[in-house]
Motif scaffolding. Structure first.
Motif, PDB file in Angstrom:
ATOM      1  N   THR A 102      -6.575   4.796  -2.412  1.00  0.00           N
ATOM      2  CA  THR A 102      -5.566   4.723  -1.505  1.00  0.00           C
ATOM      3  C   THR A 102      -4.970   6.125  -1.033  1.00  0.00           C
ATOM      4  O   THR A 102      -4.103   6.109  -0.055  1.00  0.00           O
ATOM      5  N   GLU A 103      -5.118   7.281  -1.717  1.00  0.00           N
ATOM      6  CA  GLU A 103      -4.517   8.335  -1.191  1.00  0.00           C
ATOM      7  C   GLU A 103      -5.674   9.464  -1.511  1.00  0.00           C
ATOM      8  O   GLU A 103      -6.720   9.452  -2.318  1.00  0.00           O
ATOM      9  N   ALA A 104      -5.615  10.755  -0.837  1.00  0.00           N
ATOM     10  CA  ALA A 104      -6.730  11.785  -0.995  1.00  0.00           C
ATOM     11  C   ALA A 104      -5.959  13.015  -0.369  1.00  0.00           C
ATOM     12  O   ALA A 104      -4.706  13.020   0.145  1.00  0.00           O
ATOM     13  N   ILE A 105      -6.486  14.152  -0.663  1.00  0.00           N
ATOM     14  CA  ILE A 105      -6.129  15.417  -0.317  1.00  0.00           C
ATOM     15  C   ILE A 105      -7.537  15.923   0.710  1.00  0.00           C
ATOM     16  O   ILE A 105      -8.537  15.551  -0.265  1.00  0.00           O
ATOM     17  N   VAL A 106      -7.459  16.893   1.390  1.00  0.00           N
ATOM     18  CA  VAL A 106      -8.543  17.316   1.941  1.00  0.00           C
ATOM     19  C   VAL A 106      -8.380  18.787   1.736  1.00  0.00           C
ATOM     20  O   VAL A 106      -7.352  19.374   2.057  1.00  0.00           O
ATOM     21  N   ILE A 107      -9.410  19.367   1.263  1.00  0.00           N
ATOM     22  CA  ILE A 107      -9.696  20.960   0.851  1.00  0.00           C
ATOM     23  C   ILE A 107     -10.353  21.414   1.961  1.00  0.00           C
ATOM     24  O   ILE A 107     -11.767  21.209   2.409  1.00  0.00           O
ATOM     25  N   ASP A 108      -9.788  22.222   3.114  1.00  0.00           N
ATOM     26  CA  ASP A 108     -10.518  22.887   4.171  1.00  0.00           C
ATOM     27  C   ASP A 108     -10.854  22.243   5.391  1.00  0.00           C
ATOM     28  O   ASP A 108     -12.176  21.540   5.273  1.00  0.00           O
ATOM     29  N   ALA A 109      -9.969  21.939   6.002  1.00  0.00           N
ATOM     30  CA  ALA A 109     -10.393  20.934   7.217  1.00  0.00           C
ATOM     31  C   ALA A 109     -11.176  21.924   8.405  1.00  0.00           C
ATOM     32  O   ALA A 109     -10.462  22.587   9.296  1.00  0.00           O
ATOM     33  N   ALA A 110     -12.475  21.828   8.313  1.00  0.00           N
ATOM     34  CA  ALA A 110     -13.367  22.820   8.857  1.00  0.00           C
ATOM     35  C   ALA A 110     -14.047  21.866  10.388  1.00  0.00           C
ATOM     36  O   ALA A 110     -14.423  20.844   9.992  1.00  0.00           O
ATOM     37  N   HIS A 111     -13.633  22.489  11.342  1.00  0.00           N
ATOM     38  CA  HIS A 111     -14.436  22.180  12.820  1.00  0.00           C
ATOM     39  C   HIS A 111     -14.123  21.028  13.386  1.00  0.00           C
ATOM     40  O   HIS A 111     -14.120  20.565  14.438  1.00  0.00           O
ATOM     41  N   ASP A 112     -14.117  19.758  12.684  1.00  0.00           N
ATOM     42  CA  ASP A 112     -14.405  18.486  13.261  1.00  0.00           C
ATOM     43  C   ASP A 112     -13.177  17.458  12.500  1.00  0.00           C
ATOM     44  O   ASP A 112     -13.431  16.814  11.631  1.00  0.00           O
ATOM     45  N   ALA A 113     -11.905  17.409  13.281  1.00  0.00           N
ATOM     46  CA  ALA A 113     -11.098  16.595  12.719  1.00  0.00           C
ATOM     47  C   ALA A 113     -11.411  15.065  12.798  1.00  0.00           C
ATOM     48  O   ALA A 113     -10.910  14.095  11.727  1.00  0.00           O
ATOM     49  N   GLU A 114     -12.225  14.842  13.658  1.00  0.00           N
ATOM     50  CA  GLU A 114     -12.582  13.509  13.818  1.00  0.00           C
ATOM     51  C   GLU A 114     -13.360  12.951  12.720  1.00  0.00           C
ATOM     52  O   GLU A 114     -13.237  11.884  12.166  1.00  0.00           O
ATOM     53  N   ALA A 115     -14.259  13.914  12.415  1.00  0.00           N
ATOM     54  CA  ALA A 115     -15.431  13.267  11.297  1.00  0.00           C
ATOM     55  C   ALA A 115     -14.535  13.463   9.989  1.00  0.00           C
ATOM     56  O   ALA A 115     -14.917  12.485   9.080  1.00  0.00           O
ATOM     57  N   ILE A 116     -13.552  14.269   9.704  1.00  0.00           N
ATOM     58  CA  ILE A 116     -12.719  14.219   8.465  1.00  0.00           C
ATOM     59  C   ILE A 116     -11.815  12.939   8.339  1.00  0.00           C
ATOM     60  O   ILE A 116     -11.689  12.681   7.399  1.00  0.00           O
ATOM     61  N   ALA A 117     -11.439  12.695   9.622  1.00  0.00           N
ATOM     62  CA  ALA A 117     -10.373  11.684   9.462  1.00  0.00           C
ATOM     63  C   ALA A 117     -11.139  10.392   9.295  1.00  0.00           C
ATOM     64  O   ALA A 117     -10.489   9.557   8.581  1.00  0.00           O
ATOM     65  N   GLN A 118     -12.285  10.101   9.728  1.00  0.00           N
ATOM     66  CA  GLN A 118     -13.209   9.081   9.411  1.00  0.00           C
ATOM     67  C   GLN A 118     -13.628   8.723   8.124  1.00  0.00           C
ATOM     68  O   GLN A 118     -13.345   7.977   7.640  1.00  0.00           O
ATOM     69  N   ALA A 119     -13.743  10.082   7.466  1.00  0.00           N
ATOM     70  CA  ALA A 119     -14.060  10.051   5.977  1.00  0.00           C
ATOM     71  C   ALA A 119     -12.988   9.652   5.035  1.00  0.00           C
ATOM     72  O   ALA A 119     -13.030   8.966   4.258  1.00  0.00           O
ATOM     73  N   VAL A 120     -11.430  10.235   5.626  1.00  0.00           N
ATOM     74  CA  VAL A 120     -10.668   9.815   4.925  1.00  0.00           C
ATOM     75  C   VAL A 120     -10.206   8.198   5.080  1.00  0.00           C
ATOM     76  O   VAL A 120      -9.820   7.673   4.088  1.00  0.00           O
ATOM     77  N   GLY A 121     -10.307   7.959   6.258  1.00  0.00           N
ATOM     78  CA  GLY A 121     -10.282   6.454   6.372  1.00  0.00           C
ATOM     79  C   GLY A 121      -9.054   5.998   6.425  1.00  0.00           C
ATOM     80  O   GLY A 121      -7.884   6.746   6.895  1.00  0.00           O
ATOM     81  N   GLY A 122      -8.464   4.864   6.010  1.00  0.00           N
ATOM     82  CA  GLY A 122      -7.051   4.309   5.900  1.00  0.00           C
ATOM     83  C   GLY A 122      -6.436   4.895   4.673  1.00  0.00           C
ATOM     84  O   GLY A 122      -5.248   4.221   4.506  1.00  0.00           O
ATOM     85  N   ARG A 123      -6.668   5.743   4.178  1.00  0.00           N
ATOM     86  CA  ARG A 123      -5.886   6.359   3.053  1.00  0.00           C
ATOM     87  C   ARG A 123      -4.952   6.896   3.267  1.00  0.00           C
ATOM     88  O   ARG A 123      -5.076   7.761   4.567  1.00  0.00           O
ATOM     89  N   THR A 124      -3.889   7.043   2.630  1.00  0.00           N
ATOM     90  CA  THR A 124      -2.735   8.125   2.777  1.00  0.00           C
ATOM     91  C   THR A 124      -3.353   9.564   2.455  1.00  0.00           C
ATOM     92  O   THR A 124      -3.754   9.895   1.165  1.00  0.00           O
ATOM     93  N   LEU A 125      -3.217  10.604   3.650  1.00  0.00           N
ATOM     94  CA  LEU A 125      -3.596  11.807   3.367  1.00  0.00           C
ATOM     95  C   LEU A 125      -2.476  12.566   2.654  1.00  0.00           C
ATOM     96  O   LEU A 125      -1.372  12.690   3.787  1.00  0.00           O
ATOM     97  N   ARG A 126      -2.344  13.177   1.473  1.00  0.00           N
ATOM     98  CA  ARG A 126      -1.095  13.754   1.074  1.00  0.00           C
ATOM     99  C   ARG A 126      -1.159  15.241   1.357  1.00  0.00           C
ATOM    100  O   ARG A 126      -0.026  15.878   1.512  1.00  0.00           O
TER     101      ARG A 126
END
Length: 209
Positions: free
Chosen positions: A34-58
């Motif tokens: 349901t929720e997540a944090i990202v550590i170091d948003a490197a290079h590819d926002a699209e790929a990271i957003a897809q990996a997060v999916g529908g979760r709330t990014l805190r």
């Protein structure tokens, strides 16, 4: 659902002091379904957003502000609404990449970030960069070290804003005091552990790594 650690590798370039190098970066996602944090948003926002999916990014946590660790952070923040967090000592580096967009909030030593029922403690570990931080999650037996500690040695200190004695002090006093079974999830390359790296401290100092 228990918290878990997910791993994504993105590719791009690192630029500093007039040089540019191709790099692969580790992006770490900590959370549950349901929720997540990202550590170091490197290079590819699209790929990271897809990996997060529908979760709330805190939060989007920056271990430091070299461009290869922050270049996708503003775009990911715009897509998700998550705040970008950075230690203020790295603002000069941040501004080299994003002169017109400031981070949303500051990271401070000892601060805790909560996600999916676990806490990550911010450890200020300067040396590779003035505002470099690591995140320690004892419940996950995990340390997210950015570029402070790698499998085989400290992060590089041969460029602007870095200092070898300082990174050694950070590793010795803040990281090697952690439990030996702590898994070190690095900013580039393979994971390691505190137990695997601790015996090499004197060797690193002698070699001026």
């Amino acid at each position: 659902m228990a918290a878990r650690i997910e791993h994504l590798v993105t590719s791009g370039t690192f630029s500093l002091d007039g040089g540019t190098w191709d790099v692969d970066n580790n992006v770490w996602i900590v959370g549950d379904d349901t929720e997540a944090i990202v550590i170091d948003a490197a290079h590819d926002a699209e790929a990271i957003a897809q990996a997060v999916g529908g979760r709330t990014l805190r939060a989007i946590v920056c271990t430091h502000a070299h461009n290869d660790h922050i270049d996708a952070a503003p775009e990911l923040a715009e897509r998700t609404g998550a705040p970008v967090l950075l230690h203020p000592d790295d603002l000069p580096l941040w501004k080299q990449t994003h002169p017109d967009k400031a981070p949303d909030a500051e990271l401070t030593d000892g601060q805790t970030l909560a996600v999916a029922g676990v806490e990550l403690t911010v450890l200020h570990t300067p040396g590779h960069a003035p505002g470099a931080v690591c995140l320690y999650a004892p419940a996950l037996t995990a340390l997210f070290s950015g570029d402070t500690l790698f499998s085989g040695g400290p992060g590089a200190t041969g460029r602007s804003y870095s200092h070898f004695p300082t990174i050694i002090e950070s590793i010795r006093d803040r990281l090697l005091t952690l439990p030996g079974d702590t898994v070190v999830h690095t900013g580039h390359g393979d994971t390691t552990s505190i137990a695997a790296e601790a015996p090499h401290l004197k060797e690193w100092i002698d070699r001026g790594f």
